[in-house]
Design an enzyme around this catalytic site. Structure first.
Site: not given
Ligand code: RIB
Length: 299
Positions: A13, A247-250, A280
């Protein structure tokens, strides 16, 4: 501890912060540039590992310095990298603009596009090892479908986060134990806008009618909506000052799976995931912003 296999993307990123969105043709001065590990697949794997899961990762990077940094970062987070390191392609890149806590992301998929059904078929031992398989859409759809089939065939629970949105083949739905879209992705799948609580309920029913077993629709700073054995439930988000929502959703997905793997019910898992993603968004970056279990004081 349950076994979690993440099949998905890894990106480096490249992020920059701006105070407002640029206009077409404008050069806008930003600040706070950073190069840091990301990719929806890797972020979800790191969240699951930091929050208690035993995680292995299947994907692809290029044979370059970003690829090395990303696979090393997985190892640092106790995740076994089971994927490919490919010549003749580059590691995935995400160009991220962070503006007042929100983000805009441009992707160059690179090696992520080289994850194939043939590669996954050659790794059946990983699918038979897994209790849970987590998927997103930053790898090709035929690979996603193959991974869902293999996970299901070997008796694992299969979760799909349909991000970034692409049309989903009907044959995919019956393999999905969990679908976790945001409201925009859910709206793209069901074909109507999700603006009210009633729209969200109707979207969940429409998705369940496709053969998916569980659906959680995330609603950004409003929280999420899902259905359990008691009916439709809304979970409010925690009120925090968001610095960077990347990355909140992740985090939500990794945290949810880690709790489901511990045998928690949907309500407890959703509450924990909501809390983890609230932490996050108070930090900058993707993988680096994901909390450890010891930082979360609940469930
Ligand atoms: O969900 C966030 C991610 O989306 C980032 O880290 C970026 O790499 C994209 O894949």
């Amino acid at each position: 501890m349950k076994n979690i296999l993440v099949v998905g993307s890894m990106n480096m990123d490249l992020s920059i912060e701006v105070d407002r969105a640029p206009k077409i043709g404008e050069t806008l001065v930003g600040h706070g540039f950073s190069t840091a590990p990301g990719g929806k697949g890797a972020n979800q794997a790191i969240a699951a590992a930091r929050l208690g899961g035993n995680v292995r990762f299947l994907g692809a990077v290029g044979k370059d310095s970003y690829g090395t940094q990303l696979t090393e970062n997985l190892k640092k987070n106790n995740i076994a990298y089971e994927g490919a390191v490919l010549e003749n392609t580059t590691t995935g890149i995400a160009m991220i603009t962070v503006c007042n806590g929100n983000n805009f992301i441009l992707l160059d998929s690179g090696a992520n596009d080289c994850v194939t059904p043939a590669m996954l078929e050659g790794k059946k031992d990983l699918f038979s090892w897994a209790d849970f398989v987590i998927l997103q859409l930053e790898i090709p759809m035929d690979a996603v479908l193959c991974a869902a089939k293999l996970g299901s065939e070997f008796g694992a629970k299969v979760l799909l986060n349909p991000a970034p949105y692409k049309p989903l083949p009907d044959e995919l739905f019956p393999y999905l134990d969990y679908l976790i879209p945001n409201e925009h992705e859910a709206s793209d799948i069901v074909g109507f806008a999700i603006e009210t609580d009633a729209d969200a309920e109707n979207a969940i029913e429409a998705l369940l009618a496709k053969g998916i077993k569980n659906v959680v629709i995330t609603l950004g700073d409003k929280g999420c909506v899902y259905k359990d054995e008691t009916g439709i439930r809304f979970q409010a988000a925690e009120k925090v000052k968001a610095i960077d929502t990347t990355a909140a959703g992740d985090t939500f997905i990794g945290a949810l799976v880690s709790k489901l793997c511990e045998g928690k019910d949907m309500q407890s898992a959703v509450q924990y995931a909501t809390h983890a993603s609230a932490v996050t968004v108070t930090r900058r970056g993707a993988a680096d912003s994901i909390p450890f279990a010891s930082e979360l004081e609940m469930v």
